[in-house]
Design an enzyme around this catalytic site. Sequence first.
Site, PDB file in Angstrom:
ATOM      1  N   ASP A  13      43.550  35.923  41.800  1.00 60.19           N
ATOM      2  CA  ASP A  13      43.236  35.053  40.820  1.00 60.19           C
ATOM      3  C   ASP A  13      43.970  33.637  41.020  1.00 60.19           C
ATOM      4  OD1 ASP A  13      41.527  36.925  40.097  1.00 60.19           O
ATOM      5  OD2 ASP A  13      43.018  37.638  38.462  1.00 60.19           O
ATOM      6  N   LYS A  16      41.166  31.024  44.428  1.00 61.23           N
ATOM      7  CA  LYS A  16      40.619  31.038  45.856  1.00 61.23           C
ATOM      8  C   LYS A  16      38.993  30.365  46.161  1.00 61.23           C
ATOM      9  CE  LYS A  16      41.639  35.292  46.062  1.00 61.23           C
ATOM     10  NZ  LYS A  16      42.396  35.463  44.791  1.00 61.23           N
ATOM     11  N   GLY A  40      36.743  38.538  41.856  1.00 61.13           N
ATOM     12  CA  GLY A  40      36.113  37.533  41.238  1.00 61.13           C
ATOM     13  C   GLY A  40      36.523  36.126  41.610  1.00 61.13           C
ATOM     14  N   HIS A  41      35.664  35.417  41.919  1.00 64.10           N
ATOM     15  CA  HIS A  41      35.981  34.264  42.454  1.00 64.10           C
ATOM     16  C   HIS A  41      35.192  33.201  41.767  1.00 64.10           C
ATOM     17  CE1 HIS A  41      37.633  35.771  46.604  1.00 64.10           C
ATOM     18  NE2 HIS A  41      38.151  36.217  45.582  1.00 64.10           N
ATOM     19  N   GLN A 230      41.976  38.996  46.528  1.00 63.53           N
ATOM     20  CA  GLN A 230      43.053  39.618  45.893  1.00 63.53           C
ATOM     21  C   GLN A 230      44.150  38.869  46.496  1.00 63.53           C
ATOM     22  OE1 GLN A 230      40.960  42.333  47.564  1.00 63.53           O
ATOM     23  NE2 GLN A 230      40.171  41.701  45.831  1.00 63.53           N
TER      24      GLN A 230
HETATM   25  P1  GDP Z   1      40.229  33.623  42.289  1.00 57.48           P
HETATM   26  O1  GDP Z   1      39.985  35.114  42.283  1.00 57.48           O
HETATM   27  O2  GDP Z   1      41.450  33.304  43.184  1.00 57.48           O
HETATM   28  O3  GDP Z   1      38.975  32.840  42.934  1.00 57.48           O
HETATM   29  O4  GDP Z   1      40.462  32.906  41.119  1.00 57.48           O
HETATM   30  P2  GDP Z   1      39.708  33.210  39.732  1.00 57.48           P
HETATM   31  O5  GDP Z   1      38.482  32.624  39.894  1.00 57.48           O
HETATM   32  O6  GDP Z   1      39.722  34.807  39.477  1.00 57.48           O
HETATM   33  O7  GDP Z   1      40.316  32.573  38.536  1.00 57.48           O
HETATM   34  C1  GDP Z   1      40.820  31.515  38.743  1.00 57.48           C
HETATM   35  C2  GDP Z   1      40.438  30.618  37.369  1.00 57.48           C
HETATM   36  O8  GDP Z   1      41.190  29.466  37.378  1.00 57.48           O
HETATM   37  C3  GDP Z   1      39.136  30.276  37.340  1.00 57.48           C
HETATM   38  O9  GDP Z   1      38.696  30.526  35.946  1.00 57.48           O
HETATM   39  C4  GDP Z   1      38.893  28.986  37.845  1.00 57.48           C
HETATM   40  O10 GDP Z   1      37.705  28.356  37.513  1.00 57.48           O
HETATM   41  C5  GDP Z   1      40.232  28.603  37.387  1.00 57.48           C
HETATM   42  N1  GDP Z   1      40.873  27.352  38.054  1.00 57.48           N
HETATM   43  C6  GDP Z   1      40.781  27.329  39.489  1.00 57.48           C
HETATM   44  N2  GDP Z   1      41.719  26.134  39.801  1.00 57.48           N
HETATM   45  C7  GDP Z   1      42.119  25.670  38.782  1.00 57.48           C
HETATM   46  C8  GDP Z   1      42.904  24.505  38.309  1.00 57.48           C
HETATM   47  O11 GDP Z   1      43.665  23.844  39.271  1.00 57.48           O
HETATM   48  N3  GDP Z   1      43.151  24.303  37.199  1.00 57.48           N
HETATM   49  C9  GDP Z   1      42.549  25.120  36.228  1.00 57.48           C
HETATM   50  N4  GDP Z   1      42.730  24.554  34.765  1.00 57.48           N
HETATM   51  N5  GDP Z   1      41.993  26.012  36.300  1.00 57.48           N
HETATM   52  C10 GDP Z   1      41.303  26.110  37.573  1.00 57.48           C
HETATM   53  P1  IMO Z   2      40.433  38.399  43.255  1.00 59.31           P
HETATM   54  O1  IMO Z   2      39.853  38.036  44.583  1.00 59.31           O
HETATM   55  C1  IMO Z   2      43.550  39.988  40.333  1.00 59.31           C
HETATM   56  C2  IMO Z   2      44.141  44.491  40.981  1.00 59.31           C
HETATM   57  C3  IMO Z   2      43.442  45.345  39.908  1.00 59.31           C
HETATM   58  C4  IMO Z   2      44.757  46.419  40.083  1.00 59.31           C
HETATM   59  C5  IMO Z   2      44.866  46.470  41.607  1.00 59.31           C
HETATM   60  C6  IMO Z   2      43.958  47.529  42.224  1.00 59.31           C
HETATM   61  O2  IMO Z   2      39.658  37.948  42.188  1.00 59.31           O
HETATM   62  O3  IMO Z   2      41.991  37.613  43.260  1.00 59.31           O
HETATM   63  P2  IMO Z   2      41.406  47.918  42.732  1.00 59.31           P
HETATM   64  O4  IMO Z   2      40.178  47.413  41.857  1.00 59.31           O
HETATM   65  O5  IMO Z   2      41.498  47.022  44.119  1.00 59.31           O
HETATM   66  O6  IMO Z   2      41.395  49.390  43.057  1.00 59.31           O
HETATM   67  O7  IMO Z   2      42.430  47.284  41.767  1.00 59.31           O
HETATM   68  O8  IMO Z   2      44.473  45.358  42.008  1.00 59.31           O
HETATM   69  N1  IMO Z   2      43.071  43.495  41.733  1.00 59.31           N
HETATM   70  C7  IMO Z   2      42.939  42.311  41.456  1.00 59.31           C
HETATM   71  N2  IMO Z   2      43.746  41.133  40.590  1.00 59.31           N
HETATM   72  N3  IMO Z   2      42.374  39.586  41.291  1.00 59.31           N
HETATM   73  C8  IMO Z   2      41.551  40.204  42.105  1.00 59.31           C
HETATM   74  O9  IMO Z   2      40.853  39.729  43.133  1.00 59.31           O
HETATM   75  C9  IMO Z   2      41.990  41.608  42.188  1.00 59.31           C
HETATM   76  N4  IMO Z   2      41.617  42.830  42.574  1.00 59.31           N
HETATM   77  C10 IMO Z   2      42.133  43.782  42.487  1.00 59.31           C
HETATM   78  O10 IMO Z   2      43.745  44.496  38.694  1.00 59.31           O
HETATM   79  O11 IMO Z   2      45.916  46.154  39.489  1.00 59.31           O
HETATM   80 MG    MG Z   3      39.726  36.395  40.835  1.00 59.98          MG
END
Ligand code: GDP
Ligand code: IMO
Ligand code: MG
Length: 428
Positions: A13, A16, A40-41, A230
């Site tokens: 998270d 990415k 979840g991207h 991840q």
């Molecule tokens: P990912 O899994 O690495 O793609 O990240 P996620 O989408 O799960 O979580 C990142 C969250 O931060 C999302 O809600 C994005 O919209 C948000 N986000 C990404 N970059 C920034 C940033 O620079 N500032 C803020 N405030 N939010 C961001």
């Molecule tokens: P993105 O790509 C954050 C965490 C889960 C749990 C552990 C194992 O959005 O960054 P799993 O479902 O793989 O068996 O879970 O890894 N986890 C993540 N945490 N971002 C993710 O993906 C994750 N994918 C798995 O919360 O702790």
């Molecule tokens: Mg994510």
Amino acid sequence: MKVDVILGLQWGDEGKGKIVDALAPQYDIIARFQGGPNAGHTIIFNSRKFVLHSVPSGIFRSNILNIIGNGVVLDPFIFFQEIDAIREAGFDPSSNLLISRSAHFIMPSHRLLDAVNEAAMGEKKIGSTLKGIGPCYTDKYKRSGLRVGELEHNGFQTEYESRREIHMKLIAASGVDYRGILLDGLPFDEYEQEWLKAAHKMKQFRIAATEIEINKSMAAGKKVLAEGAQGTLLDVDFGSYPFVTSSNTMTGGVCTGLGVAPSHVGKVFGIFKAYCTRVGNGPFPTELFDDMGELLRKNGNEFGATTGRPRRTGWLDMPALRYSVMLNGVTDLIMTKADVLSGLETIKVCDAYKCADKLYDMPDIPAGCLPDLIIKEMNGWSADITTTTQANQLPPALTEYSRFVEKSAGAHLSYISTGPDREQIIKL
Ligand code: GDP
Ligand code: IMO
Ligand code: MG
């Protein structure tokens, strides 16, 4: 040409999806190399928000080919939820998406097994996203997995049923009544019917030996970007085992998850948040349990993009970041969510761990030690940076924070992300 890599340096998270989408115009191909719908991207542009789980984050750019590589595990039901949302928004993913024959299917019974395994672990559970990731990779390495390429042969149903039967025996032996487990809100039997329909529908996409496509494209001068899921601290080998995911989330995973030789890896962009978050269980040395932790969660909107769970929050952890930079061979750092720290008077960073009076600059502390943290305090900044477009307009305290991090982590900082939108990014 070489394959550049974008991956997370923390516990996932890091942003990415946002960064891949923002840098995508520099590439011809974007390829996911590991993980599955546990990811979840989030991508935001033109006031629209999308959360991608299996589909690479270049899908909204029609001139970019998106590849789901052999290292990915795919749930066709979830995949089509995503595809439908992309189509409803007016994009045509069938024109620019390619799926590896060797990617593995996450079966509905893998999801049941995930739930049963987690329930059996009680307090010690991993906090999995319950998408069936662990059981699916278990079958892959047990050499009994069901691969996407199986769709191209007659007898898919027989192959499916033979695996299902084994899974159901394991579930029966666990004593858990699977009928009480809902999969995306559906009872198992209903989910399975929808899953099977979705699996067959996947034939509307191009299924191929993507490793050949990628290598031939590189040889023809095309630019490829590998998109990690991840984060490094969730890597099955180097993460906080057993509280990890079931794949190699690091640069090494690109080679096996796409069929790219190590000598063909180019730049490695390592993304980190300006602070830390973690969702699920496992160690988190800098975790905050106070009002500051709550403030980071609120201001950073730190709730899981896949499960909606509140994310645990804490200060930046330099020993962990240095470790991730080392493991991945990071050439360029990217800091996200710097804007979330705006308004804080003081920003804290963990610079080292301490066990029995000895300092550690990386997480190689003695077993059983709960380290003391050596905390460095830095000045915060009050300016809102979400509309800043030039590096020289950033608050001096943020520049100082960035310089400290890059010096301490040992890699150059190339971009700062200042908000969730595609446009909110500053090249340094
Ligand atoms: P990912 O899994 O690495 O793609 O990240 P996620 O989408 O799960 O979580 C990142 C969250 O931060 C999302 O809600 C994005 O919209 C948000 N986000 C990404 N970059 C920034 C940033 O620079 N500032 C803020 N405030 N939010 C961001
Ligand atoms: P993105 O790509 C954050 C965490 C889960 C749990 C552990 C194992 O959005 O960054 P799993 O479902 O793989 O068996 O879970 O890894 N986890 C993540 N945490 N971002 C993710 O993906 C994750 N994918 C798995 O919360 O702790
Ligand atoms: Mg994510």
